[in-house]
Motif scaffolding. Structure first.
Motif, PDB file in Angstrom:
ATOM      1  N   GLU A 198       0.826  -1.213   0.000  1.00 50.70           N
ATOM      2  CA  GLU A 198       0.000   0.000   0.000  1.00 50.70           C
ATOM      3  C   GLU A 198       0.860   1.263   0.000  1.00 50.70           C
ATOM      4  N   ILE A 199       2.123   1.136   0.335  1.00 47.94           N
ATOM      5  CA  ILE A 199       3.025   2.291   0.247  1.00 47.94           C
ATOM      6  C   ILE A 199       4.085   1.988  -0.805  1.00 47.94           C
ATOM      7  N   TRP A 200       4.252   2.919  -1.722  1.00 50.87           N
ATOM      8  CA  TRP A 200       5.355   2.817  -2.684  1.00 50.87           C
ATOM      9  C   TRP A 200       6.453   3.742  -2.179  1.00 50.87           C
ATOM     10  N   TRP A 201       7.620   3.168  -1.963  1.00 48.24           N
ATOM     11  CA  TRP A 201       8.742   3.933  -1.423  1.00 48.24           C
ATOM     12  C   TRP A 201       9.734   4.321  -2.529  1.00 48.24           C
ATOM     13  N   CYS A 202      10.417   5.426  -2.301  1.00 48.02           N
ATOM     14  CA  CYS A 202      11.575   5.732  -3.145  1.00 48.02           C
ATOM     15  C   CYS A 202      12.740   6.135  -2.240  1.00 48.02           C
ATOM     16  N   GLN A 203      13.936   6.136  -2.849  1.00 49.77           N
ATOM     17  CA  GLN A 203      15.163   6.317  -2.076  1.00 49.77           C
ATOM     18  C   GLN A 203      15.822   7.655  -2.396  1.00 49.77           C
ATOM     19  N   GLY A 204      15.852   8.551  -1.409  1.00 50.92           N
ATOM     20  CA  GLY A 204      16.473   9.859  -1.626  1.00 50.92           C
ATOM     21  C   GLY A 204      17.900   9.887  -1.095  1.00 50.92           C
ATOM     22  N   TYR A 205      18.809   9.365  -1.869  1.00 52.06           N
ATOM     23  CA  TYR A 205      20.206   9.282  -1.448  1.00 52.06           C
ATOM     24  C   TYR A 205      21.102  10.198  -2.272  1.00 52.06           C
ATOM     25  N   SER A 206      21.321   9.805  -3.543  1.00 51.69           N
ATOM     26  CA  SER A 206      22.291  10.522  -4.381  1.00 51.69           C
ATOM     27  C   SER A 206      21.875  11.974  -4.585  1.00 51.69           C
ATOM     28  N   GLU A 207      22.887  12.815  -4.747  1.00 54.84           N
ATOM     29  CA  GLU A 207      22.660  14.226  -5.068  1.00 54.84           C
ATOM     30  C   GLU A 207      23.580  14.582  -6.228  1.00 54.84           C
ATOM     31  N   PRO A 208      23.296  15.706  -6.872  1.00 50.52           N
ATOM     32  CA  PRO A 208      24.189  16.096  -7.979  1.00 50.52           C
ATOM     33  C   PRO A 208      25.653  16.144  -7.537  1.00 50.52           C
ATOM     34  N   GLY A 209      25.908  16.552  -6.290  1.00 51.12           N
ATOM     35  CA  GLY A 209      27.293  16.646  -5.828  1.00 51.12           C
ATOM     36  C   GLY A 209      27.730  15.474  -4.955  1.00 51.12           C
ATOM     37  N   ALA A 210      26.854  14.469  -4.798  1.00 48.67           N
ATOM     38  CA  ALA A 210      27.179  13.341  -3.918  1.00 48.67           C
ATOM     39  C   ALA A 210      26.722  12.043  -4.576  1.00 48.67           C
TER      40      ALA A 210
END
Lengths: 385, 398
Positions: free
Chosen positions: B121-133
């Motif tokens: 019932e929950i779709w998760w996403c991963q907020g890790y990488s960044e343009p500078g990381a």
């Protein structure tokens, strides 16, 4: 699914490793291979009598300890690690491996002598133009009265200078390269007409070119059924190939270890060269090759008891893979060492030479790639027994 | 030593195989076969079917609703899903954030997030990488500033897979800019519907919309959505990375891809007019790849057998990641090569034409897209160079 060694196998590994640590230093090996004999019979006796290593993988009814392919793996890996030249592969894995399949008093007696360390033998199967195909036999055996007459040449027969008896393949019928018609004979090295030209090999061992010129043998020299020897030879060579892969694990493991150690000590540009990422990644690739080789060797060893087609495919896949790993790991080890890696005084160069010879022994990587592929395409059983 | 699966494991395998055959949604199957893009509901439909059977979270402990399988059973299950070519169980919830919540979360967080994650019932996403990381993940600069019982988050995340479908995301954010870089990071759960969250597609070279940029502008996140202590988020991240790497070898999926490649090579013509699989050059490449895949399979089985003895996945999993990704890439490369000149047409559907035959063989369709897309495998999840750094340090002591 279990990839761990049994208690007995761990004991075998540890006692053999500790024996070799005491007796088989690089210096001791260097001295031994430079002697006229080129090996140390006392090591062989100790392996047989003090450690019971020679019978570890052989059936109890023949006087062995009832182990199997995994025990051969344990032994061969330890021998590879110490770069042992004594002929466990030739005499125990191949010699006894062939003889144990043959139901005759002579064969049984020979296995018992091998286990006791009293008989060195080796299989003379290759010929000057046969490359790696054991069915490519031009040496002939013709009936002569009640016995046999052998004529032909055998090439680069490893450990033959140390052997007292030879296991010889000869054609009793059929055309060159035909699977049918190959027979196996037990030949005393002192039989009239048997001539050996002994020489050292590049990896510190001994081998010989053998000429068989009108060698007269009794009827009892034929081992097993006339003309039906190939399946047993293929099965035995597959066991030997798996064992050779296990030796390669010992050889490669040492090269990885020595290279990592050296890189941590050797300083250039004010750093240990182990600090340089380009070398770190090169060593990681060596490690990966080694680990993948462990996997393939276990796989092949555990599939030796399967029906011939599956057995042969597993073994050829492993030998092709491990052979290439030997070359890649050896070359990288020398490269990371730099100039010192090319010197005779450093153990590493001797491991490198053995690795290069393993790549070619009992069929090169290309030979096994082709064999694997042919078996896939044709499913031909004849080619593998 | 032996290679045998137990009779119980073999029975389990048959049970899983039968379940997939009888329950895999035909609509999803037909979309997959025609190469149609899959949507949120396609993934979730299969997740829910598995969930109803109690199989949607193979690795979860029983107390959280996992099936309590042995590591061998987990392997068999994954192998059967791959063998049948099902859509994957999406990893972001089940395999990534959930183990972190189980290990570090509060009872309230467990209560709130685990059951709906399990149920699909929950779709998760991963907020890790960044343009500078990227590879230097700990160098991330998305800021979270405490404001009462909220954090105010500002920054930009990138390569966020399937964020366009996500309900929630788990984010690494910097809560202490003065601390050493690993020590000022916190692990936040963010509702993707929060004001200030913007998801922008990144179209990859194969034309697919798989990854996204996620912009965070003054996003208010309740402090209760922080997992574990403030500034201890790196501990969660490292824990998660270890989970992410297991199963990354992709052996079963690669086996399936190799079977498809062999089928293609048996029907398509090679350079000498014979089928491609009679061409010695092409055969050799397939055979070499097959043997590489075999080595990977047995290395994975060895890892598994160690796990079964209670030893967790070690740095060896980096080896599986490196070799597995290279094999996936090589397979895609050979599939494109097998397509020959029909690798070039860029087609979603055949152009209109009265009763015109399709353009090129079916096997060539999308081969180039897959080849281009698969370059990601040696970059994501810790690039293969980072994996080599891990082995160098942790295994070889360099």
């Amino acid at each position: 699914m279990d990839f761990s060694f049994s208690e007995e196998q761990r004991l075998l590994r540890d006692s053999l490793a500790s024996f070799l640590a005491d007796t088989y230093s690089f210096e001791a090996r260097r001295k031994a291979i430079a002697t006229e004999a080129g090996w140390r019979p006392e090591i062989w006796r100790a392996l047989a009598q003090d450690l019971g290593v020679l019978g570890a993988a052989l059936p109890e009814e023949l006087g062995g300890l009832g182990g199997g392919p995994v025990d051969n793996l344990v032994v061969m890996q330890a021998l590879g690690q110490a770069l042992v030249v004594e002929p466990y592969l030739e005499t125990v894995v191949i010699g006894a491996g062939l003889l144990k399949r043959i139901d005759s008093p002579a064969a049984k007696a020979a296995v018992e002598q091998i286990i006791a360390g009293e008989l060195i033998t080796t299989l003379a199967w290759g010929e000057p133009t046969s490359r790696y195909d054991p069915a490519d036999v031009s040496t002939t055996a013709r009936r002569d009265g009640a016995g046999w007459r052998l004529d032909g040449r055998k090439a680069v027969v490893s450990a033959a200078p140390w052997a007292s008896k030879l296991l010889v393949t000869a054609r009793t019928s059929g055309a060159r390269r035909e699977g049918q018609g190959i027979s196996l004979f037990l030949v005393g090295k002192d039989a009239p007409g048997v001539t050996l030209r002994d020489y050292p090999t590049v990896d510190g061992r001994r081998a010989a070119e053998i000429t068989l010129d009108g060698v007269m043998l009794g009827a009892d020299a034929l081992l097993g059924q006339e003309g039906q020897a190939l399946p047993g030879i293929e099965a035995t060579l597959d066991e030997a190939r798996a064992a050779l892969c296990a030796e390669a694990l010992g050889v490669m493991g040492e090269m990885v270890r020595q290279t990592v150690d050296y890189a941590k000590q050797r300083r250039q540009f004010g750093h240990a060269i182990a600090d340089f990422q380009v070398l770190q990644h090169r060593m990681v690739d060596m490690f990966i090759r080694q680990e993948q080789s462990v996997s393939m060797t276990y796989m092949a060893t555990l599939k030796l008891d399967l029906p011939p087609l599956e057995r042969a495919r597993a073994v050829s896949a492993a030998k092709a893979h491990v052979g290439r790993a030997c070359t890649a790991v050896g070359q990288a080890a020398v490269q990371v060492h730099g100039g010192i890696g090319l010197t005779e005084e450093l153990a590493l160069s001797h491991y490198f030479k053995r690795a290069a010879m393993i790549e070619q022994a009992l069929g090169s990587s290309d030979f096994h790639l082709r064999r694997y592929e042919m078996l896939d395409r044709s499913g031909e059983l004849e080619a593998v027994g | 030593m032996n290679l045998d699966f137990s009779p119980e494991d073999l029975a389990f395998r048959d049970e899983v195989r039968r379940f997939i055959e009888e329950n895999y949604p035909a609509a999803v199957r037909s979309k997959q076969e025609s190469g149609e893009e899959l949507g949120r509901e396609d993934f979730l439909a299969w997740h829910r079917i598995l969930g109803a059977r109690g199989w949607s979270a193979p690795a979860w402990p029983v107390e959280y609703g996992g099936p309590g399988w042995s590591s061998i059973q987990k392997f068999i299950f994954a192998e059967e899903l791959a063998r049948a070519g099902t859509v994957p169980i999406l990893p972001f919830g089940i395999n990534m954030v959930a183990p972190v919540i189980q290990a570090f979360g509060t009872p309230e967080q467990k209560q709130r997030f685990l059951p709906p994650t399990l149920a699909g019932e929950i779709w998760w996403c991963q907020g890790y990488s960044e343009p500078g990381a990227g590879s230097d993940l700990a160098g991330l600069s998305t800021r979270a500033v405490r404001d009462g019982d909220h954090y105010v988050v500002n920054g930009q995340k990138t390569w966020t897979t399937l964020a366009q479908f996500a309900d929630w995301g788990f984010f690494l954010v910097r809560t202490d800019p003065a601390a050493k870089k690993q020590e000022g990071i916190s692990f936040l759960l963010i509702d993707m519907k929060s004001p200030g969250v913007t998801v922008r597609p990144i179209i990859t070279l194969d034309g697919a919309h798989e990854v996204n940029e996620v912009w965070l502008e003054d996003v208010r996140v309740p402090v209760e959505n922080r997992v574990f202590e403030e500034n201890k988020g790196w501990t969660c991240a490292k824990f998660l990375l270890a989970h992410e790497r297991t199963g990354i070898a992709g052996v079963a999926r690669s086996k399936r891809a190799l079977e498809r490649l062999r089928a293609t090579a048996a029907t398509e013509a090679g350079d000498d007019g014979q089928p491609l699989d009679q061409d010695p050059f092409f055969r050799r490449k397939m055979t070499e790849l097959e043997i590489e895949l075999m080595a990977l399979e047995y290395t994975e089985l060895r890892t598994l057998a160690r796990e079964a003895q209670g030893k967790g996945p070690g740095p060896e999993s980096s080896l599986l990641k490196i070799e597995g990704s290279v094999i996936q890439q090589r397979l895609a490369e050979l599939a494109l090569e097998a397509a020959g000149r029909y690798g070039a047409p860029h087609l979603k559907d055949d152009p209109p034409g009265e009763n015109a035959p399709p353009i090129g063989p079916k096997s060539a369709r999308g081969a180039a897209d897959v080849y281009f897309n698969m370059r990601k495998t040696s970059i994501y999840g810790g690039s293969n160079e980072i994996q080599r750094n891990i082995i160098a340090k942790a295994v070889l002591g360099l």
